[in-house]
Design a protein around this motif. Structure first.
Motif, PDB file in Angstrom:
ATOM      1  N   ALA A   1       0.823  -1.202   0.000  1.00 10.22           N
ATOM      2  CA  ALA A   1       0.000   0.000   0.000  1.00 10.22           C
ATOM      3  C   ALA A   1       0.861   1.257   0.000  1.00 10.22           C
ATOM      4  O   ALA A   1       0.417   2.312  -0.424  1.00 10.22           O
ATOM      5  CB  ALA A   1      -0.927  -0.002   1.207  1.00 10.22           C
ATOM      6  N   GLY A   2       2.107   1.124   0.453  1.00  4.76           N
ATOM      7  CA  GLY A   2       2.967   2.293   0.551  1.00  4.76           C
ATOM      8  C   GLY A   2       2.502   3.238   1.641  1.00  4.76           C
ATOM      9  O   GLY A   2       2.906   4.382   1.713  1.00  4.76           O
ATOM     10  N   ASP A   3       1.660   2.714   2.499  1.00  5.07           N
ATOM     11  CA  ASP A   3       0.991   3.589   3.440  1.00  5.07           C
ATOM     12  C   ASP A   3       0.571   2.785   4.667  1.00  5.07           C
ATOM     13  O   ASP A   3       0.179   1.636   4.563  1.00  5.07           O
ATOM     14  CB  ASP A   3      -0.253   4.159   2.777  1.00  5.07           C
ATOM     15  CG  ASP A   3      -0.518   5.563   3.233  1.00  5.07           C
ATOM     16  OD1 ASP A   3      -0.267   5.835   4.416  1.00  5.07           O
ATOM     17  OD2 ASP A   3      -0.954   6.372   2.403  1.00  5.07           O
TER      18      ASP A   3
ATOM     19  N   ASP B   1      -1.874   3.404   7.068  1.00  9.75           N
ATOM     20  CA  ASP B   1      -3.248   3.293   7.556  1.00  9.75           C
ATOM     21  C   ASP B   1      -4.110   2.364   6.707  1.00  9.75           C
ATOM     22  O   ASP B   1      -5.310   2.264   6.926  1.00  9.75           O
ATOM     23  CB  ASP B   1      -3.893   4.661   7.692  1.00  9.75           C
ATOM     24  CG  ASP B   1      -3.421   5.610   6.628  1.00  9.75           C
ATOM     25  OD1 ASP B   1      -2.892   6.658   7.011  1.00  9.75           O
ATOM     26  OD2 ASP B   1      -3.548   5.289   5.430  1.00  9.75           O
TER      27      ASP B   1
ATOM     28  N   ARG C   1       7.800   4.848   6.005  1.00 11.89           N
ATOM     29  CA  ARG C   1       6.857   5.851   6.522  1.00 11.89           C
ATOM     30  C   ARG C   1       6.265   5.415   7.849  1.00 11.89           C
ATOM     31  O   ARG C   1       6.088   6.200   8.769  1.00 11.89           O
ATOM     32  CB  ARG C   1       5.717   6.050   5.525  1.00 11.89           C
ATOM     33  CG  ARG C   1       6.074   6.874   4.330  1.00 11.89           C
ATOM     34  CD  ARG C   1       4.805   7.395   3.656  1.00 11.89           C
ATOM     35  NE  ARG C   1       5.136   8.025   2.377  1.00 11.89           N
ATOM     36  CZ  ARG C   1       5.129   7.389   1.217  1.00 11.89           C
ATOM     37  NH1 ARG C   1       4.797   6.112   1.164  1.00 11.89           N
ATOM     38  NH2 ARG C   1       5.446   8.026   0.117  1.00 11.89           N
TER      39      ARG C   1
ATOM     40  N   PHE D   1       8.528   5.752  11.094  1.00 15.59           N
ATOM     41  CA  PHE D   1       8.782   7.081  11.655  1.00 15.59           C
ATOM     42  C   PHE D   1       7.545   7.966  11.650  1.00 15.59           C
ATOM     43  O   PHE D   1       7.642   9.186  11.753  1.00 15.59           O
ATOM     44  CB  PHE D   1       9.911   7.761  10.890  1.00 15.59           C
ATOM     45  CG  PHE D   1      11.198   7.014  10.981  1.00 15.59           C
ATOM     46  CD1 PHE D   1      11.883   6.936  12.178  1.00 15.59           C
ATOM     47  CD2 PHE D   1      11.714   6.363   9.875  1.00 15.59           C
ATOM     48  CE1 PHE D   1      13.069   6.230  12.271  1.00 15.59           C
ATOM     49  CE2 PHE D   1      12.899   5.654   9.948  1.00 15.59           C
ATOM     50  CZ  PHE D   1      13.587   5.587  11.150  1.00 15.59           C
ATOM     51  N   SER D   2       6.390   7.357  11.503  1.00 14.62           N
ATOM     52  CA  SER D   2       5.200   8.197  11.428  1.00 14.62           C
ATOM     53  C   SER D   2       4.635   8.445  12.814  1.00 14.62           C
ATOM     54  O   SER D   2       5.212   8.075  13.832  1.00 14.62           O
ATOM     55  CB  SER D   2       4.170   7.565  10.504  1.00 14.62           C
ATOM     56  OG  SER D   2       3.628   6.413  11.099  1.00 14.62           O
ATOM     57  N   HIS D   3       3.489   9.038  12.803  1.00 15.48           N
ATOM     58  CA  HIS D   3       2.908   9.648  13.995  1.00 15.48           C
ATOM     59  C   HIS D   3       2.060   8.641  14.764  1.00 15.48           C
ATOM     60  O   HIS D   3       0.864   8.702  14.709  1.00 15.48           O
ATOM     61  CB  HIS D   3       2.047  10.818  13.507  1.00 15.48           C
ATOM     62  CG  HIS D   3       1.347  11.542  14.590  1.00 15.48           C
ATOM     63  ND1 HIS D   3       1.936  11.884  15.770  1.00 15.48           N
ATOM     64  CD2 HIS D   3       0.077  12.015  14.667  1.00 15.48           C
ATOM     65  CE1 HIS D   3       1.084  12.519  16.517  1.00 15.48           C
ATOM     66  NE2 HIS D   3      -0.056  12.616  15.878  1.00 15.48           N
TER      67      HIS D   3
ATOM     68  N   HIS E   1      16.404  11.826   6.769  1.00 14.00           N
ATOM     69  CA  HIS E   1      14.957  11.625   6.861  1.00 14.00           C
ATOM     70  C   HIS E   1      14.223  12.629   5.974  1.00 14.00           C
ATOM     71  O   HIS E   1      13.339  12.265   5.194  1.00 14.00           O
ATOM     72  CB  HIS E   1      14.521  11.776   8.315  1.00 14.00           C
ATOM     73  CG  HIS E   1      13.082  11.463   8.559  1.00 14.00           C
ATOM     74  ND1 HIS E   1      12.544  10.217   8.336  1.00 14.00           N
ATOM     75  CD2 HIS E   1      12.053  12.234   8.998  1.00 14.00           C
ATOM     76  CE1 HIS E   1      11.254  10.234   8.636  1.00 14.00           C
ATOM     77  NE2 HIS E   1      10.928  11.449   9.032  1.00 14.00           N
TER      78      HIS E   1
ATOM     79  N   LEU F   1      12.241  11.544   2.571  1.00 14.80           N
ATOM     80  CA  LEU F   1      10.788  11.629   2.700  1.00 14.80           C
ATOM     81  C   LEU F   1      10.216  12.618   1.684  1.00 14.80           C
ATOM     82  O   LEU F   1       9.170  12.368   1.071  1.00 14.80           O
ATOM     83  CB  LEU F   1      10.431  12.068   4.115  1.00 14.80           C
ATOM     84  CG  LEU F   1       9.149  11.518   4.708  1.00 14.80           C
ATOM     85  CD1 LEU F   1       9.136  10.010   4.644  1.00 14.80           C
ATOM     86  CD2 LEU F   1       8.986  11.996   6.137  1.00 14.80           C
ATOM     87  N   LEU F   2      10.906  13.719   1.487  1.00 12.04           N
ATOM     88  CA  LEU F   2      10.413  14.692   0.514  1.00 12.04           C
ATOM     89  C   LEU F   2      10.470  14.114  -0.900  1.00 12.04           C
ATOM     90  O   LEU F   2       9.572  14.335  -1.706  1.00 12.04           O
ATOM     91  CB  LEU F   2      11.213  15.983   0.602  1.00 12.04           C
ATOM     92  CG  LEU F   2      10.890  16.870   1.803  1.00 12.04           C
ATOM     93  CD1 LEU F   2      11.753  18.114   1.802  1.00 12.04           C
ATOM     94  CD2 LEU F   2       9.416  17.262   1.822  1.00 12.04           C
TER      95      LEU F   2
ATOM     96  N   ASN G   1       7.503  11.795  -1.164  1.00 12.82           N
ATOM     97  CA  ASN G   1       6.182  12.425  -1.122  1.00 12.82           C
ATOM     98  C   ASN G   1       5.975  13.470  -2.206  1.00 12.82           C
ATOM     99  O   ASN G   1       4.839  13.825  -2.517  1.00 12.82           O
ATOM    100  CB  ASN G   1       5.945  13.054   0.246  1.00 12.82           C
ATOM    101  CG  ASN G   1       5.753  12.005   1.319  1.00 12.82           C
ATOM    102  OD1 ASN G   1       5.595  10.822   1.020  1.00 12.82           O
ATOM    103  ND2 ASN G   1       5.769  12.419   2.568  1.00 12.82           N
ATOM    104  N   ALA G   2       7.072  13.982  -2.750  1.00 13.38           N
ATOM    105  CA  ALA G   2       6.952  15.009  -3.778  1.00 13.38           C
ATOM    106  C   ALA G   2       7.842  14.677  -4.970  1.00 13.38           C
ATOM    107  O   ALA G   2       8.750  15.429  -5.317  1.00 13.38           O
ATOM    108  CB  ALA G   2       7.316  16.384  -3.197  1.00 13.38           C
TER     109      ALA G   2
END
Lengths: 216, 216
Positions: B39-41, B43, B120, B123-125, B176, B180-181, B184-185
């Motif tokens: 999923a690359g994600d 959640d 992700r 190191f995510s929230h 990091h 990450l940038l 994400n971009a």
DNA sequence: TGTACATCAGTGAACGCGCGTTCACTGATGTAC
DNA sequence: TGTACATCAGTGAACGCGCGTTCACTGATGTAC
């Protein structure tokens, strides 16, 4: 919170008058930003949640946004606008080029710490909707860092070996990492205060001298 | 994907034999990591999704994890283990201290690019479940960077003004942000290849010379 | 060697929830005649 | 000045979905006698 906030009411919003349909759009975006702000997290944003916050029925949002993804894009836009305003406010009026760059960098970090939800949202993984036409990250916001770097070089405060855009990108990435790790890992045994690490990292990347002369 | 992957089957898993109950636990964690990876994600991870991937009924997971939050923690743990393995594999056997540090940094970034979902996630929230007792970020993983920095200083490759842990933290944050940038971009007009920016940023933070002597 | 039984490793159905989205509608407001 | 009407700015109920979690259960497997 005040800068982003409306009152978080669950009261029914009074019906708008004719011709004022556009005003609801703004209320929706503000409420959505507020929700992201309070949750500290992007994926808590939902049409139903926003509708409740604004005091309208959920389907009313469809008059202004094609779907939830378009609303999210609008929220990102608003976050970038808030961010730019906050940053410019803090770094305006500083004439020394190196100090101006550092002030900008501190303001960048301060915004992230003040509004972790929006900050995470702005730079997070808008992947499934990844639309090359509509990049989530605003190039103009980045441009200010390029200009600051350039000014440092032109004034002799920084060496001229590298393109200002390269320095700016490296500084940006470093700030992003510094601030995001602090936000996401507050219990990590950080060896120094954030502000010292920001200062030192930026100085070294750009090539600024170790310490600016402090008045007093 | 191969390093993390089982076959993504929806087939019914054969019932384990007596005493082999513990094996399912590992299968669950592996499948969950796989899902985050695909999923690359983070959640997208759900008990029902994991159960489907493993080939069991969703409630079977409760025999091994108290709730979804405990499963997530186990996945983070596994991601850190995979990360450490991948990084050590790439940086082992390099004797030059500066090159060893840079190799570690490149391996760090490579892992993030290869496995964006797990990276992700690591190191995510992990906020709502934020448990000071169980920090999601492993200090030991960070320790390797501290040691590398220390070795650079001890060998004279880097100046000794700063604590190695400070340098390591700044390097870590910079990596990091850089990685990450990029993730994400990807459509952002990056002024240089990632690897050049990594190299230059790390050298400047730690104080390594501009270019290591290249054999050949 | 045969059988009763405990236990282990699960299953299937159901719960209540919040979600995005659709649909047919309503009622106030402004406008044309 | 009065009235019919179009339009605007919404609403309320409903859809199907996936989610975490609970509950009572099942059936194969090993063990004790």
């Amino acid at each position: 919170m005040t800068a982003l906030s409306t009152t978080g009411a669950t009261v029914r919003r009074p019906r708008g008058r004719r011709g004022e349909g556009g005003r609801l759009r703004e209320e929706i975006v503000i409420a959505a930003t507020e929700l992201v702000s309070l949750a500290g997290d992007a994926d808590r944003l939902s049409l139903r949640g926003v509708a409740k916050e604004v005091g309208i029925a959920a389907p009313s949002i469809y008059a202004h946004f094609a779907d939830v993804e378009h609303l999210k894009m609008a929220v990102v836009e608003r976050c970038f606008a808030l961010f730019k305003a906050a940053r410019d406010r803090q770094s305006d009026g500083i004439t020394d080029p190196a100090e101006a760059l550092l002030a900008r960098c501190r303001a960048y970090c301060q915004f992230a710490l003040d509004y972790p939800g929006p900050y995470r949202f702005m730079f997070s993984h808008h992947a499934p909707a990844a639309d090359p036409q509509r990049p989530p990250i605003r190039v103009e916001t980045f441009q200010a860092l390029v200009t600051s770097s350039q000014t440092c070089q032109a004034s002799g405060a920084a060496p001229t070996g590298d393109a200002p855009s390269l320095l700016a990108a490296e500084v940006w990435a470093a700030l992003h990492g510094l601030v995001l790790l602090r936000m996401n890992a507050p219990h990590f045994p950080w060896p120094a205060p954030l502000w010292d690490m920001v200062d030192q990292t930026v100085r070294r990347i750009v090539g600024l001298p170790k310490q600016s002369p402090q008045p007093g």
